[in-house]
Design a protein around this motif. Structure first.
Motif, mmCIF file in Angstrom:
data_model
loop_
_atom_site.group_PDB
_atom_site.id
_atom_site.type_symbol
_atom_site.label_atom_id
_atom_site.label_comp_id
_atom_site.label_asym_id
_atom_site.label_seq_id
_atom_site.Cartn_x
_atom_site.Cartn_y
_atom_site.Cartn_z
ATOM 1 N N ALA A 99 1.187 -1.128 0.178
ATOM 2 C CA ALA A 99 0.093 0.004 -0.113
ATOM 3 C C ALA A 99 0.556 1.596 -0.115
ATOM 4 O O ALA A 99 0.966 2.507 -0.158
ATOM 5 N N GLY A 100 2.075 1.389 0.690
ATOM 6 C CA GLY A 100 2.296 1.921 1.238
ATOM 7 C C GLY A 100 3.424 3.323 -0.201
ATOM 8 O O GLY A 100 3.236 4.410 -0.564
ATOM 9 N N PRO A 101 4.107 2.079 -0.922
ATOM 10 C CA PRO A 101 4.630 1.834 -1.869
ATOM 11 C C PRO A 101 3.902 2.945 -3.494
ATOM 12 O O PRO A 101 3.722 3.637 -3.947
ATOM 13 N N ARG A 102 2.195 1.947 -2.740
ATOM 14 C CA ARG A 102 1.406 2.153 -4.290
ATOM 15 C C ARG A 102 1.403 3.947 -4.109
ATOM 16 O O ARG A 102 0.888 4.571 -5.350
ATOM 17 N N PHE A 103 0.434 4.410 -2.991
ATOM 18 C CA PHE A 103 0.454 5.409 -2.691
ATOM 19 C C PHE A 103 1.175 6.731 -3.737
ATOM 20 O O PHE A 103 1.098 8.188 -3.231
ATOM 21 N N LEU A 104 2.589 6.697 -2.776
ATOM 22 C CA LEU A 104 3.677 6.997 -3.682
ATOM 23 C C LEU A 104 4.329 7.211 -4.810
ATOM 24 O O LEU A 104 4.884 7.528 -5.209
ATOM 25 N N GLY A 105 3.146 5.911 -5.059
ATOM 26 C CA GLY A 105 3.581 6.168 -6.704
ATOM 27 C C GLY A 105 4.750 5.239 -7.102
ATOM 28 O O GLY A 105 5.542 5.747 -8.636
ATOM 29 N N ALA A 106 5.028 4.440 -6.332
ATOM 30 C CA ALA A 106 6.414 3.971 -6.948
ATOM 31 C C ALA A 106 5.795 2.457 -8.056
ATOM 32 O O ALA A 106 4.873 2.390 -7.941
ATOM 33 N N LEU A 107 7.347 2.248 -8.867
ATOM 34 C CA LEU A 107 6.332 1.093 -9.637
ATOM 35 C C LEU A 107 6.454 0.090 -8.938
ATOM 36 O O LEU A 107 7.228 -0.808 -7.821
#
Length: 244
Positions: free
Chosen positions: A82-90
């Motif tokens: 969830a965290g990297p998804r919310f921060l726009g990570a690939l």
């Protein structure tokens, strides 16, 4: 109150103090959850004092004292993704898989966060932070609920992150855990910074530890003849004891 503190990359800083000394309050000010009445917070020489919390999250990762405060997904793989998804990570799922394997949590990936043990929840809270690959990692009592083997897994990862230039801040009342992990220690009392210095320098100072209302380390007398300039590992301490 009037805290002036430099926190360096490539280092692990421990923040210690008795209950009510201001450790978590200081963490919340760094994160932007609380606003300082005066003064500035600089990150890489840039003033972030007014930067919103959600923008700081790209640079500063935080694990709370109670990992259950952090969980909101229905399974562990989605939780860490969830965290990297919310921060726009690939490819956030791949990043989450890597961290879960590092922390020996991959086998629980389809389970609900509520269904795992207390120690595993603590590791999951740390996974939520590490997966975002932030420059600064701030952990509030990360050793809570962990058995020695799990804590060693965490400290090994933190040391590797330090070696690649991350800034690690660990808040704790477990003096022995901080002693062997941290390069530097900051001691707080009633919202003020009593002293900061190397782990050995801080824990050799009997009057400081008493003033901060902290218990002495069981091996504190041995520190009298050890240089304050070194980062002491358990192995180095054992070697010193054997030589004595």
């Amino acid at each position: 109150k009037d805290i002036n503190l430099d926190i360096h990359a490539d280092k692990v800083l421990g923040i210690i103090g008795a209950n009510g000394s201001g450790k978590t309050t200081l963490a919340k000010i760094i994160l932007g959850l609380l606003k300082p009445g005066r003064g500035k917070i600089l990150l890489d020489k840039k003033d972030i004092t007014q930067l919103p919390t959600e923008k700081r999250a790209k640079h500063i990762g935080y694990a709370t004292q109670d990992p259950m405060d952090m969980f909101f997904e229905s399974n562990i793989w989605d939780e860490v993704s969830a965290g990297p998804r919310f921060l726009g990570a690939l490819n956030p799922k791949a990043s989450a898989k890597k961290i879960l394997k590092q922390l020996n949590l991959w086998q629980y990936r389809d389970k609900h966060p509520d269904s795992i043990s207390g120690g595993e929840k603590s590791k999951l809270g740390i996974a939520d932070v590490l997966v975002n690959n932030t420059d600064v990692i701030l952990l509030d009592e990360p050793e809570f609920g962990l058995d020695p083997k799990s804590w060693k897994e965490i400290t090994d990862i933190l040391r590797k992150l330090k070696d690649v230039g991350k800034t690690i801040i660990v808040i704790s009342q477990d003096l022995e855990a901080l002693f062997f992990l941290c390069d530097n220690i900051a001691v707080l009392k009633q919202g003020r910074l009593l002293k900061s210095g190397s782990s050995v320098e801080i824990f050799k100072d009997d009057s400081l530890i008493k003033d901060a209302s902290l218990p002495p380390l069981p091996f504190e007398p041995l520190l009298k003849n050890i240089s304050s300039d070194i980062t002491l590992t358990k192995e180095k301490l054992l070697e010193f004891i054997v030589k004595k």
